[in-house]
Write a protein that holds these residues in place. Structure first.
Motif, PDB file in Angstrom:
ATOM      1  N   GLU A 119       0.817  -1.206   0.000  1.00 55.40           N
ATOM      2  CA  GLU A 119       0.000   0.000   0.000  1.00 55.40           C
ATOM      3  C   GLU A 119       0.854   1.261   0.000  1.00 55.40           C
ATOM      4  O   GLU A 119       0.492   2.268  -0.629  1.00 55.40           O
ATOM      5  CB  GLU A 119      -0.931   0.017   1.222  1.00 55.40           C
ATOM      6  CG  GLU A 119      -1.983  -1.067   1.222  1.00 55.40           C
ATOM      7  CD  GLU A 119      -1.499  -2.400   1.762  1.00 55.40           C
ATOM      8  OE1 GLU A 119      -2.318  -3.320   1.925  1.00 55.40           O
ATOM      9  OE2 GLU A 119      -0.280  -2.536   2.005  1.00 55.40           O
ATOM     10  N   TYR A 170       2.079   1.848  -3.558  1.00 57.20           N
ATOM     11  CA  TYR A 170       1.020   2.359  -4.434  1.00 57.20           C
ATOM     12  C   TYR A 170       0.613   3.786  -4.064  1.00 57.20           C
ATOM     13  O   TYR A 170       0.202   4.562  -4.935  1.00 57.20           O
ATOM     14  CB  TYR A 170      -0.176   1.419  -4.414  1.00 57.20           C
ATOM     15  CG  TYR A 170       0.011   0.215  -5.295  1.00 57.20           C
ATOM     16  CD1 TYR A 170      -0.125   0.322  -6.670  1.00 57.20           C
ATOM     17  CD2 TYR A 170       0.354  -1.034  -4.766  1.00 57.20           C
ATOM     18  CE1 TYR A 170       0.055  -0.778  -7.506  1.00 57.20           C
ATOM     19  CE2 TYR A 170       0.540  -2.136  -5.584  1.00 57.20           C
ATOM     20  CZ  TYR A 170       0.390  -2.003  -6.951  1.00 57.20           C
ATOM     21  OH  TYR A 170       0.586  -3.089  -7.773  1.00 57.20           O
ATOM     22  N   ASP A 171       0.710   4.135  -2.778  1.00 53.13           N
ATOM     23  CA  ASP A 171       0.447   5.523  -2.388  1.00 53.13           C
ATOM     24  C   ASP A 171       1.463   6.454  -3.040  1.00 53.13           C
ATOM     25  O   ASP A 171       1.118   7.554  -3.501  1.00 53.13           O
ATOM     26  CB  ASP A 171       0.504   5.667  -0.865  1.00 53.13           C
ATOM     27  CG  ASP A 171      -0.727   5.093  -0.179  1.00 53.13           C
ATOM     28  OD1 ASP A 171      -1.721   4.819  -0.879  1.00 53.13           O
ATOM     29  OD2 ASP A 171      -0.686   4.890   1.047  1.00 53.13           O
ATOM     30  N   TRP A 172       2.731   6.028  -3.085  1.00 59.64           N
ATOM     31  CA  TRP A 172       3.763   6.844  -3.736  1.00 59.64           C
ATOM     32  C   TRP A 172       3.470   6.961  -5.239  1.00 59.64           C
ATOM     33  O   TRP A 172       3.624   8.035  -5.824  1.00 59.64           O
ATOM     34  CB  TRP A 172       5.140   6.228  -3.519  1.00 59.64           C
ATOM     35  CG  TRP A 172       6.240   7.068  -4.098  1.00 59.64           C
ATOM     36  CD1 TRP A 172       6.937   8.070  -3.478  1.00 59.64           C
ATOM     37  CD2 TRP A 172       6.760   6.995  -5.443  1.00 59.64           C
ATOM     38  NE1 TRP A 172       7.852   8.624  -4.338  1.00 59.64           N
ATOM     39  CE2 TRP A 172       7.769   7.994  -5.543  1.00 59.64           C
ATOM     40  CE3 TRP A 172       6.487   6.194  -6.543  1.00 59.64           C
ATOM     41  CZ2 TRP A 172       8.486   8.192  -6.720  1.00 59.64           C
ATOM     42  CZ3 TRP A 172       7.199   6.399  -7.713  1.00 59.64           C
ATOM     43  CH2 TRP A 172       8.189   7.383  -7.807  1.00 59.64           C
ATOM     44  N   ILE A 173       3.043   5.860  -5.848  1.00 66.87           N
ATOM     45  CA  ILE A 173       2.716   5.884  -7.277  1.00 66.87           C
ATOM     46  C   ILE A 173       1.590   6.879  -7.552  1.00 66.87           C
ATOM     47  O   ILE A 173       1.635   7.635  -8.538  1.00 66.87           O
ATOM     48  CB  ILE A 173       2.338   4.477  -7.764  1.00 66.87           C
ATOM     49  CG1 ILE A 173       3.562   3.552  -7.728  1.00 66.87           C
ATOM     50  CG2 ILE A 173       1.765   4.523  -9.173  1.00 66.87           C
ATOM     51  CD1 ILE A 173       3.255   2.113  -8.087  1.00 66.87           C
ATOM     52  N   ASP A 174       0.564   6.896  -6.683  1.00 67.51           N
ATOM     53  CA  ASP A 174      -0.546   7.836  -6.870  1.00 67.51           C
ATOM     54  C   ASP A 174      -0.046   9.274  -6.851  1.00 67.51           C
ATOM     55  O   ASP A 174      -0.463  10.107  -7.675  1.00 67.51           O
ATOM     56  CB  ASP A 174      -1.600   7.633  -5.774  1.00 67.51           C
ATOM     57  CG  ASP A 174      -2.358   6.325  -5.933  1.00 67.51           C
ATOM     58  OD1 ASP A 174      -2.345   5.771  -7.046  1.00 67.51           O
ATOM     59  OD2 ASP A 174      -2.939   5.852  -4.932  1.00 67.51           O
ATOM     60  N   GLY A 175       0.864   9.589  -5.913  1.00 69.59           N
ATOM     61  CA  GLY A 175       1.424  10.931  -5.863  1.00 69.59           C
ATOM     62  C   GLY A 175       2.286  11.234  -7.073  1.00 69.59           C
ATOM     63  O   GLY A 175       2.254  12.349  -7.617  1.00 69.59           O
ATOM     64  N   LYS A 222       1.944  10.050 -10.116  1.00 70.37           N
ATOM     65  CA  LYS A 222       1.113  10.259 -11.300  1.00 70.37           C
ATOM     66  C   LYS A 222       0.536  11.674 -11.336  1.00 70.37           C
ATOM     67  O   LYS A 222       0.321  12.236 -12.415  1.00 70.37           O
ATOM     68  CB  LYS A 222       0.002   9.217 -11.334  1.00 70.37           C
ATOM     69  CG  LYS A 222       0.511   7.810 -11.647  1.00 70.37           C
ATOM     70  CD  LYS A 222      -0.614   6.786 -11.637  1.00 70.37           C
ATOM     71  CE  LYS A 222      -0.082   5.398 -11.978  1.00 70.37           C
ATOM     72  NZ  LYS A 222      -1.143   4.359 -11.936  1.00 70.37           N
ATOM     73  N   LYS A 223       0.288  12.257 -10.174  1.00 72.23           N
ATOM     74  CA  LYS A 223      -0.192  13.633 -10.139  1.00 72.23           C
ATOM     75  C   LYS A 223       0.921  14.606 -10.521  1.00 72.23           C
ATOM     76  O   LYS A 223       0.662  15.642 -11.139  1.00 72.23           O
ATOM     77  CB  LYS A 223      -0.723  13.962  -8.747  1.00 72.23           C
ATOM     78  CG  LYS A 223      -1.960  13.168  -8.362  1.00 72.23           C
ATOM     79  CD  LYS A 223      -2.400  13.465  -6.941  1.00 72.23           C
ATOM     80  CE  LYS A 223      -3.620  12.624  -6.558  1.00 72.23           C
ATOM     81  NZ  LYS A 223      -4.023  12.860  -5.145  1.00 72.23           N
ATOM     82  N   GLY A 256      -0.834   6.672 -17.432  1.00 75.11           N
ATOM     83  CA  GLY A 256      -1.559   6.740 -16.172  1.00 75.11           C
ATOM     84  C   GLY A 256      -1.860   5.393 -15.549  1.00 75.11           C
ATOM     85  O   GLY A 256      -2.184   5.316 -14.373  1.00 75.11           O
ATOM     86  N   THR A 274       1.973   0.275 -13.408  1.00 74.80           N
ATOM     87  CA  THR A 274       2.091  -0.366 -12.101  1.00 74.80           C
ATOM     88  C   THR A 274       3.504  -0.924 -11.962  1.00 74.80           C
ATOM     89  O   THR A 274       4.262  -0.967 -12.942  1.00 74.80           O
ATOM     90  CB  THR A 274       1.087  -1.527 -11.958  1.00 74.80           C
ATOM     91  OG1 THR A 274       1.488  -2.592 -12.847  1.00 74.80           O
ATOM     92  CG2 THR A 274      -0.330  -1.076 -12.296  1.00 74.80           C
TER      93      THR A 274
END
Length: 389
Positions: A304, A307-312, A314-315, A322, A325
């Protein structure tokens, strides 16, 4: 309707199927327990429990006895799956998009395996209707893989209800420039200032880039598994480990060794210095990737967090794909090796595929292109024949 229910016992999580009265469906539980005892992946148990919950819902809706079903019922189940659980005999005014063939096939496989198991354990004969037996002398029988709990005699079992898969698209990958952006965003070395950002994640993405490890394999690595290069080539050992608390498991539960570049090994050495500076007691059994900036300090890094780092990320970088993974690094690694001309069996061993056909099927577009490039130089090939003569 029947449902799949997650159950936590101690620190272990598994799944059961409950009927519409919220009772555990005993025949399904017998089969799921078999999967657990045989050390099937928790993800396999989860998917099969979902498929069997869908099957049991249809049985309840139609008042069918699970022990007395036939091929027509199985065909109706497939139509129901493709219609996303609704009655296929009713025309919807606003029909939903049909379920993917791969999703349907997983649920169908769970039901077929369930009945094959009960054909042997409890003598329920339904499975005999769901398969046809191919004689051992046929070429097709020799080409097919024998599914578990098959006939003990010669030949092969083949489904009466066949598979229908969507056209398989080439696996996605990241270009070298895109990988560089990801690594630099995680951490960058600045002359005179040292490392800026998160050196741990810089090592993580570099490791995936250069080894093709799966996410679970990387997060389950311990320091004892990383053998630094001291006069020899550095390597790491992928051990058949599992961490149910983090829901991580090395696929196929097989050991393999992966050799590393000097640059990657040097980066690991710098990361070790960082851990010591942070006050962490680096033990052999300590996972390589641990919490440093969030969560309990020194605890194993969770998916998790990645994936939290990946979400940041992508922004911050909306122009990169987009949908990427961590698994895209694995596809990128395999694609690069094959394009470089590395033999398929070597790539298979490095990636840990149990069967070379998995590699050849997944990366057929790469191997075919390489073969076509070789065939383009047909004049040189013909010249070799003349020289050999």
């Amino acid at each position: 309707m029947a449902v799949r229910q997650r159950v936590v016992i101690g620190e272990e999580a598994t799944y059961v199927v409950l009927d519409r009265q919220w009772r555990v469906v005993e025949p399904v539980e017998v089969y799921l327990e078999y999967l657990r005892q045989e050390k099937y992946s928790p993800n396999t148990v989860r998917l099969y429990a979902y498929g069997l919950a869908q099957w049991w819902s249809m049985l309840e809706d139609r008042g069918l006895d699970w022990r007395r079903v036939g091929v027509d019922d199985l065909a109706s189940f497939v139509r129901r799956l493709r219609n996303r659980g609704s009655d296929p005999t009713v025309v919807a005014l606003r029909p939903e998009k049909a379920a993917a063939s791969s999703t349907v096939d997983v649920s169908l496989t769970s039901v077929l395996s369930f009945y094959r198991h009960h054909a042997i354990v409890t003598g329920v004969p339904a499975a005999r209707q769901f398969y046809e037996h191919v004689k051992g002398g046929s070429m097709e029988a020799h080409r097919r893989y024998a599914s578990f709990l098959g006939h003990l005699g010669g030949g092969q079992d083949r489904r009466v209800i066949g598979r229908r898969r969507d056209p398989k698209a080439p696996p996605p990958f990241l270009t070298p420039k895109q990988v560089a952006v990801i690594k630099d965003d995680a951490g960058r070395f600045e002359s005179g200032a040292g490392w800026r950002g998160d050196l741990r994640l810089r090592l993580f993405w570099t490791l995936l880039e250069e080894t093709g490890l799966r996410l679970a394999e990387a997060l389950l690595l311990r320091h004892r598994d990383w053998q630094p290069g001291t006069g020899t080539t550095a390597f790491l050992e992928v051990q058949p480990l599992e961490d149910r608390r983090r829901r991580l498991r090395v696929k196929n539960q097989r050991y393999r060794r992966i050799y590393l570049s000097d640059e990657l090994d040097d980066l690991y050495g710098e990361y070790l210095f960082l851990l010591v500076e942070q006050g962490l007691d680096v033990q052999d059994d300590l996972p390589v990737f641990v919490n440093l900036y969030r969560g309990e300090f020194g605890r194993p890094l969770r998916p998790e967090t990645v994936y939290d780092w990946i979400d940041g990320f992508k922004k911050r970088h909306p122009l990169l794909p987009g949908a990427w993974t961590p698994h895209w690094f694995r596809h990128s690694h395999a694609t690069a090796l094959l394009l470089a001309g590395v033999p398929e069996h070597v790539v298979q061993r490095r990636l840990g595929h149990s069967d070379i056909h998995t590699l050849l099927t997944t990366y057929a577009h790469v191997t075919e292109d390489a073969a076509m490039r070789a065939a383009a130089d047909w004049k040189s090939l013909v010249a070799r024949w003349g020289a050999a003569a």
